[in-house]
Design a protein around this motif. Structure first.
Motif, PDB file in Angstrom:
ATOM      1  N   GLY A 229      -4.713  64.989  19.014  1.00  0.00           N
ATOM      2  CA  GLY A 229      -4.720  63.562  18.695  1.00  0.00           C
ATOM      3  C   GLY A 229      -5.620  62.824  19.669  1.00  0.00           C
ATOM      4  N   GLU A 230      -5.072  61.791  20.306  1.00  0.00           N
ATOM      5  CA  GLU A 230      -5.823  61.052  21.312  1.00  0.00           C
ATOM      6  C   GLU A 230      -5.642  61.648  22.705  1.00  0.00           C
ATOM      7  N   GLY A 231      -4.786  62.645  22.814  1.00  0.00           N
ATOM      8  CA  GLY A 231      -4.502  63.227  24.114  1.00  0.00           C
ATOM      9  C   GLY A 231      -4.909  64.682  24.181  1.00  0.00           C
ATOM     10  N   ARG A 232      -4.100  65.484  24.881  1.00  0.00           N
ATOM     11  CA  ARG A 232      -4.422  66.892  25.062  1.00  0.00           C
ATOM     12  C   ARG A 232      -3.140  67.688  25.243  1.00  0.00           C
ATOM     13  N   LEU A 233      -3.237  68.977  24.982  1.00  0.00           N
ATOM     14  CA  LEU A 233      -2.210  69.940  25.316  1.00  0.00           C
ATOM     15  C   LEU A 233      -2.878  71.071  26.085  1.00  0.00           C
TER      16      LEU A 233
END
Length: 433
Positions: A229-233
């Motif tokens: 999405g707009e972030g990270r994993l």
């Protein structure tokens, strides 16, 4: 994460611990002074803020009394004072959050405190051997695992490099089956004999989970990240991360402790800082498999649990018939979050040395503070931070290397350890494709 109240009361003890960890006296003193200063600034500001809030509440009540007494001048002065205090409180709350953040950021990069019986030293040369099990087999001209694997046609580094670059391996055929057998054997041992609960956890985790087990912020460069999405994993560097975080932001019933979890997962590490080390073969890879053990317990039983976990890992090597030694890591070689670590090193005849195959660490409440993980005491009222432990039970890829090298035959074949033959469909010897 360390307890700021303890640091406040024991600044010299923290400085001494950091020196044992390898920092200079000047650097350690500077770190402690900075923490104390940040803590004092935060506490002083909170005191002023609380006093302002109390005065705001009192003045608000006085306005009503002044108006009831028809003292307009006093009421106006009190209203002006309340307005000024309200503005200060609003600004002060924002500043308090910044001071909290600054203190927590500083605490987040401070390593755990070594236990008193951990040997003081600079690096692996100062580790202390506590036992040695098994005698290395005499092999006339021992080969390394990659020489044997390539000759058999089951280990391909060139194709792996075409797919993914360096530090990857394509393992196939009977060696792939042997690697799978090792993982299954370890899981069966830990779940049926050692009391661990098998878990199949996510391989992608949030930053908060990585912070909880102290991979972040200090070791970010060793991680692989994927956009989400707009972030990270992040791809897990070890299943310690999801297994330990199973109790994140929870209060566990004390009577349920210890909790013991195990998992067989792929692990992913960038191996930052290891350029030029173990470039041949599959000893140091970006992707590898590992059986992890995690224990969640309390302060009273944590050290006994550490010895128990170490014994569980050693049992894997005993059953496989692999010679090994167990060492206590010195303060300079110990991991960031550990209070004490036992390394188990397996004998590799191709290298004519012992190499690490498992690290078992007791972390105290260091990770629990970062995760806000607690347990409820027997009285049903009070709570305390859990104590966490983690250990490899063991690294599957390195176990594969050890089996290949210790069970190599003069004709280039590999004998299969007895304990693994049921997992190999009765195959007793691995021969060329």
């Amino acid at each position: 994460m360390l307890d700021i109240r303890w640091i406040r009361e024991n600044p010299q003890a923290l400085a001494d611990a950091l020196v044992k960890r390898g920092q200079s006296v000047e650097s350690a003193r500077s770190v402690v002074d900075d923490l104390v200063a940040k803590d004092e600034a935060r506490r002083s500001h909170l005191t002023r803020l609380q006093e302002a809030q109390a005065r705001q509440n009192a003045a608000s009540k006085e306005i009503g009394k002044a108006m009831a007494a028809k003292d307009a001048a006093l009421a106006d002065r009190l209203k002006a004072e309340v307005s000024e205090l309200k503005s200060f409180v609003q600004t002060g709350e924002s500043e308090a959050r910044e001071l909290d953040r600054a203190l927590n950021d500083a605490l987040a990069v401070i390593p755990n405190l070594p236990l008193d019986d951990v040997p003081v030293g600079r690096d692996e040369n100062d580790n202390v051997e506590i036992r040695r099990v098994g005698e290395p087999r005499q092999i006339a001209a021992p080969k390394e695992h990659f020489e044997i694997g390539e000759a058999l046609g089951y280990m391909d580094f060139e194709r792996a490099a075409k797919l993914s670059g360096s530090r990857f391996t394509v393992v196939s055929g009977q060696l792939a089956r042997l690697e799978r057998a090792l993982g299954q054997f370890m899981l069966d041992l830990h779940t049926t004999e050692h009391g661990y609960t098998e878990v199949n956890p996510p391989l992608l985790v949030r930053d908060e989970a990585l912070f909880g087990t102290n991979q972040l912020p200090k070791f970010e460069e060793d991680l692989f990240f994927a956009k989400h999405g707009e972030g990270r994993l992040a791809l897990i560097p070890t299943s310690e991360v999801p297994l330990t975080n199973l109790v994140r932001e929870e209060i566990v019933a004390g009577e349920k402790l210890p909790l013991r979890f195990t998992a067989l997962t792929a692990c992913f590490r960038s191996e930052a800082g290891s350029a030029g080390r173990d470039t041949r073969g599959m000893l140091r890879q970006h992707q590898f498999y590992k059986v992890e053990m995690v224990s969640i317990t309390d302060a009273e039983t944590a050290l006994a649990e550490h010895d128990r976990m170490t014994e569980c890992a050693e049992t894997v090597l005993k059953r496989l018939g692999l010679p090994f030694r167990t060492v206590v890591l010195c303060t300079g070689d110990m991991g960031f979050g550990a209070r004490k670590t036992h390394d188990i090193e397996v004998w590799l005849p191709g290298q004519n040395t012992y190499r690490e195959i498992s690290s078992c660490s007791v972390c105290g409440d260091f990770q629990a503070r970062r995760m806000n993980a607690r347990y409820r005491a027997a009285d049903g009222k009070s709570t305390a931070f859990v104590h966490t432990l983690n250990g490899s039970g063991v690294a599957v890829g390195r176990a594969l290397i050890a089996v290949i090298e210790n069970y190599q035959n003069d004709d280039g074949t590999i004998s299969v350890p007895d304990v693994l033959r049921p997992y190999m469909g009765g195959v007793a010897k691995i021969e060329a494709a």
